[in-house]
Structure formats: structure tokens, C-alpha cells
Design an enzyme around this catalytic site. Structure first.
Site, PDB file in Angstrom:
ATOM      1  N   ARG A 166     -59.077 -46.090  53.760  1.00  0.00           N
ATOM      2  CA  ARG A 166     -59.469 -44.677  53.802  1.00  0.00           C
ATOM      3  C   ARG A 166     -58.736 -43.970  54.949  1.00  0.00           C
ATOM      4  NH1 ARG A 166     -63.916 -43.426  56.259  1.00  0.00           N
ATOM      5  NH2 ARG A 166     -65.192 -45.064  55.327  1.00  0.00           N
ATOM      6  N   ASP A 169     -51.231 -21.355  51.091  1.00  0.00           N
ATOM      7  CA  ASP A 169     -51.220 -22.148  49.859  1.00  0.00           C
ATOM      8  C   ASP A 169     -49.852 -21.932  49.210  1.00  0.00           C
ATOM      9  OD1 ASP A 169     -51.426 -23.135  47.259  1.00  0.00           O
ATOM     10  OD2 ASP A 169     -53.502 -22.488  46.983  1.00  0.00           O
ATOM     11  N   LYS A 190     -49.281 -29.937  40.917  1.00  0.00           N
ATOM     12  CA  LYS A 190     -48.411 -28.986  40.236  1.00  0.00           C
ATOM     13  C   LYS A 190     -46.937 -29.367  40.455  1.00  0.00           C
ATOM     14  CE  LYS A 190     -52.517 -27.227  39.619  1.00  0.00           C
ATOM     15  NZ  LYS A 190     -53.109 -26.183  40.443  1.00  0.00           N
ATOM     16  N   TYR A 202     -56.327 -18.635  43.503  1.00  0.00           N
ATOM     17  CA  TYR A 202     -56.713 -19.646  42.531  1.00  0.00           C
ATOM     18  C   TYR A 202     -58.250 -19.660  42.392  1.00  0.00           C
ATOM     19  CZ  TYR A 202     -57.752 -24.263  40.706  1.00  0.00           C
ATOM     20  OH  TYR A 202     -58.266 -25.293  39.973  1.00  0.00           O
TER      21      TYR A 202
HETATM   22  C1  LIG Z   1     -54.336 -25.888  41.106  1.00  0.00           C
HETATM   23  C2  LIG Z   1     -54.346 -25.087  42.351  1.00  0.00           C
HETATM   24  C3  LIG Z   1     -55.166 -25.440  43.426  1.00  0.00           C
HETATM   25  C4  LIG Z   1     -56.160 -26.583  43.368  1.00  0.00           C
HETATM   26  O1  LIG Z   1     -55.527 -27.829  43.280  1.00  0.00           O
HETATM   27  P1  LIG Z   1     -56.162 -29.099  42.508  1.00  0.00           P
HETATM   28  O2  LIG Z   1     -55.089 -30.118  42.673  1.00  0.00           O
HETATM   29  O3  LIG Z   1     -56.393 -28.683  41.099  1.00  0.00           O
HETATM   30  O4  LIG Z   1     -57.420 -29.442  43.218  1.00  0.00           O
HETATM   31  C5  LIG Z   1     -55.087 -24.670  44.583  1.00  0.00           C
HETATM   32  N1  LIG Z   1     -54.260 -23.606  44.663  1.00  0.00           N
HETATM   33  C6  LIG Z   1     -53.465 -23.239  43.636  1.00  0.00           C
HETATM   34  C7  LIG Z   1     -52.562 -22.051  43.796  1.00  0.00           C
HETATM   35  C8  LIG Z   1     -53.485 -23.950  42.444  1.00  0.00           C
HETATM   36  O5  LIG Z   1     -52.710 -23.559  41.429  1.00  0.00           O
END
Ligand SMILES: *Cc1c(COP(=O)(O)O)cnc(C)c1O
Length: 384
Positions: free
Chosen positions: A51, A175, A200, A103
Site C-alpha cells: 500500500r 486537472d 483517459k 467533470y
Molecule cells: C474521468 C475524469 C475524471 C475522473 O477520473 P476517473 O479515473 O474516472 O476517476 C476527472 N476529471 C476529468 C476531466 C475526467 O474526464
């Protein structure tokens, strides 16, 4: 190794990769282990319990730091877990300034989890840095920026907001999921933290859920590492291996996403059934000049609205594509089509969505790396 001097395309391939010292394996092994044998109590090789540390994760974290131009990377079991760790730097009474177009899962976590625990979120239109400045109070500890935003492709000036954050001793987290480090490096523009849904573009193949943070400052890294191991949202070694593999082609993939994004955005603009196209590479985009200044390309995420504003027609188009699959998520090599109002952003109340410009007829595309002609032919038949 003087890896920091490598050009980007070299970095994507070699970041974090060291031949395995015990066998010479060129690829980082998947260290599928929960614990590590110690020589005597407290005497170990830097790994005690998985962990806290895992060699596959360590290689990925090193790669992430290098790609974003930071000093430290931290991997999480999902993007929202990475966001969760950032907000846990704060305490009751602290305030956050963030965007009003984010998001849906970030919005849900801020309003339904952390607001309840005593943190206040001021949601403003961050495309104008003056709105961020106005929302700052003596209790503001963090600015949370998403740029470009999901799903309206709003762009905020990272450097301008970093400057005003720094002046007041406020942390800035960005982000960077939609751009990826191949198109935008917020730390080099003054941000303290970069967050990713590695699910992504970093992973890039729609086969893993993962999150990431990159920071420059060591004490911030130590606080986040403490939260990472204390809250426990760590990724497994197989998932780290998949993201490491994905990173090797990030440069190539993003070039293909940029090229396809440009062709499709321009094609949509000229289509008689399309009312509005949201893509930062278009000269008509609200903050095109800011995007041009801080991004190396405009990516494969495009949103658009149809003329007529009909929900029935929107749903018909969403169900009529053959090559574009109707699905949540984005950033993979294959193209996806999505309806934010009922899918990715359904957790935001309708009234709130509409107030911030996210209509029920908005369609979002994640343009993949297929041949653009095939993708355009598919959209043409779906719109027709
Ligand atoms: C998908 C997404 C998230 C969240 O990520 P997960 O891997 O689905 O938890 C956060 N910010 C943006 C811009 C996203 O597209």
C-alpha cells in the site's frame, strides 16, 4: 541519467524505464506482491508493504513526474481518488475556488462529500481570471482548475491564475486530463499540482481505471504520500504496468488525436445541422488565444449542439453512429460519443447544468486515432 534534457518524444518512451536489475528485463515487471521480506526489523530495500510502495508503481510515478515537468508523481486507483487526496490537504473551514464547468464526478465529490465535511467550494467561471480573484477570501487555501473543461471545452489561463494564487499563498491544482502532458504542462506554467484521470489519455486504451498527481514541492509530495497510504486508494501493479505501456505512445497518439480533432471540428462547423462547436483550436473559441499560448495542440475532445435544440433529434444522432461507440469515458484510441446531460454529467442538477451552459442537447465526442475520413463518414450518416 540526465533525463530532464530529453525531448518530449524520447521522454514518453523512456520515462521511468530501467532494465530490471535481477534479470535485465527491458520492461518494468508487474510486482504482484503485497509485502517484502526484511533482512532484520526495519532493515529493507525501501519497500515494506505494497500500500505504501510497489516497484511497478514507483516506475510509473517517476515517469509521470518527468512527463509533467514536476519532481514527484503519485498514482491512485482512479482520477477521483487523486482529487480526493488533494482536498484532504485541507481542513474544516477552508475554502476552495473552482470552476462552474467541471467533470461531473468532481462536482459530485466536492458538493456531496467534502462540503458536508466542512469545506466550502466557490464555483465561478474561471475562463476570466478576474472571477477567480473576486472569489478569494482569507480562508481560500486552494484553487482547483480544469482546463480544457469536460464537457464545454472552456479554457482558463493557467499562468495568470498561478500568478494570483502565488501572490496570496494559495495552492493551485490543475486537472490536466483533457490535454495530457503532451499538450499542456501546468507545472511549467506555475501550478503546484497536476491531477489526471489516467483512465483517459495517459492509459489511452480504455482498459484501466487510474488517477495521478504530479507536484514539484517535496513537502507537498510528503503530505500527499501520507494521504495516499493512509486513505489507501492505490492502484494495483498490473494497472500501473498498463499505464506505463500507454505512456510510451502518448506523443504519437496525441498527434493523431490533434489531427483528427482539427478535421472533425472544422467539418462540424460547416455542417448545416450543427449550431455550435466547442473545440479550443477554432478561432471562434472563447479563449482560443489563451489555448494557443498554453497548449501545444488542441486534442480530440469536441462538443457540439444541433440546430433546433431538439432532445429527440439529439438522442437519435447519439444512437445512429456506428464507428463512434455510445459510451462514457474518453481518451482511448477508439472514438466515442456521449450525452453529458444523461451520462457523464448526470450527477449535476439540471438547473445548475443549464445555468452554466451545459444544455440537454450537447453532444460530446472523444475523437480516436482511426482514419478521419471514416469518422466523418460515420458522423455524416448519423447527422443525415
Ligand atoms: C474521468 C475524469 C475524471 C475522473 O477520473 P476517473 O479515473 O474516472 O476517476 C476527472 N476529471 C476529468 C476531466 C475526467 O474526464
Amino acid at each position: 541519467m540526465k533525463t530532464k534534457n530529453w525531448k518530449a518524444d524520447t521522454r514518453y518512451v523512456h520515462a521511468g524505464a530501467h532494465p530490471d536489475p535481477s534479470t535485465g528485463a527491458i520492461m518494468t515487471p508487474i510486482y504482484q506482491t503485497s509485502t517484502y521480506v526484511q533482512e532484520s526489523p526495519g532493515v529493507n530495500q525501501g519497500f515494506e508493504y505494497a500500500r505504501s510502495q510497489n516497484p511497478t508503481r514507483k516506475a510509473l510515478e517517476e515517469a509521470l513526474a518527468l512527463l509533467e515537468g514536476g519532481n514527484y508523481g503519485l498514482s491512485f486507483s482512479s482520477g477521483v481518488a487523486a482529487t480526493d487526496a488533494v482536498i484532504k490537504l485541507l481542513a474544516v473551514g477552508d475554502e476552495v475556488v473552482c470552476g462552474n464547468d467541471m467533470y461531473g464526478g468532481t462536482y459530485r465529490q466536492f458538493t456531496k462529500i467534502f462540503q458536508r465535511l466542512g469545506i466550502t467550494f466557490h464555483m465561478v467561471n474561471t475562463t476570466d481570471a478576474a472571477n477567480v480573484a473576486k472569489a478569494i477570501t482569507p480562508n481560500t487555501k486552494l484553487i482547483w482548475l480544469e482546463t480544457p473543461t469536460n464537457p464545454l471545452m472552456n479554457v482558463s489561463d493557467i499562468e495568470a491564475i498561478a500568478t494570483l494564487a502565488k501572490k496570496q499563498g494559495i495552492l493551485l491544482a490543475v486537472d490536466n486530463t483533457f490535454a495530457s502532458p503532451a499538450l499542456q504542462q501546468p507545472i511549467l506554467l506555475g501550478a503546484d499540482m497536476v491531477m489526471h484521470s489516467a483512465t483517459k489519455y495517459l492509459g489511452g486504451h480504455s482498459d484501466v481505471i487510474q488517477g495521478a498527481l504530479v507536484v514539484k514541492d517535496e513537502s507537498l509530495r510528503d503530505q500527499l504520500h501520507f494521504i495516499q497510504k493512509s486513505s489507501g486508494a492505490v492502484p494495483g501493479p498490473m494497472d500501473c504496468f498498463l499505464v506505463l505501456r500507454g505512456l510510451k505512445t502518448l506523443g504519437l497518439r496525441m498527434k493523431a488525436h490533434n489531427a483528427n480533432g482539427e478535421k472533425i471540428a472544422n467539418w462540424l462547423v460547416a455542417h448545416p445541422k450543427v449550431k455550435k462547436v466547442y473545440w479550443p483550436g477554432l478561432a471562434s473559441h472563447h479563449n482560443h488565444l489563451v489555448a494557443k499560448k498554453q497548449m501545444k495542440g488542441f486534442g480530440g475532445m469536441i462538443s457540439f449542439e444541433l440546430t433546433g435544440d431538439s432532445i429527440e433529434e439529439t438522442k437519435r444522432v447519439l444512437s445512429a453512429t456506428r464507428l463512434f461507440s455510445l459510451a462514457e469515458s474518453l481518451g482511448g484510441v477508439e472514438s466515442l460519443i456521449n450525452h453529458p446531460a444523461t451520462m457523464t454529467h448526470a450527477s449535476i442538477p439540471q438547473e445548475e447544468r443549464i445555468k452554466n451552459g451545459l444544455s440537454d442537447t450537447l453532444i460530446r465526442l472523444s475523437v480516436g486515432i482511426e482514419d478521419a475520413d471514416d469518422l466523418i463518414e460515420d458522423l455524416a450518416q448519423a447527422l443525415g
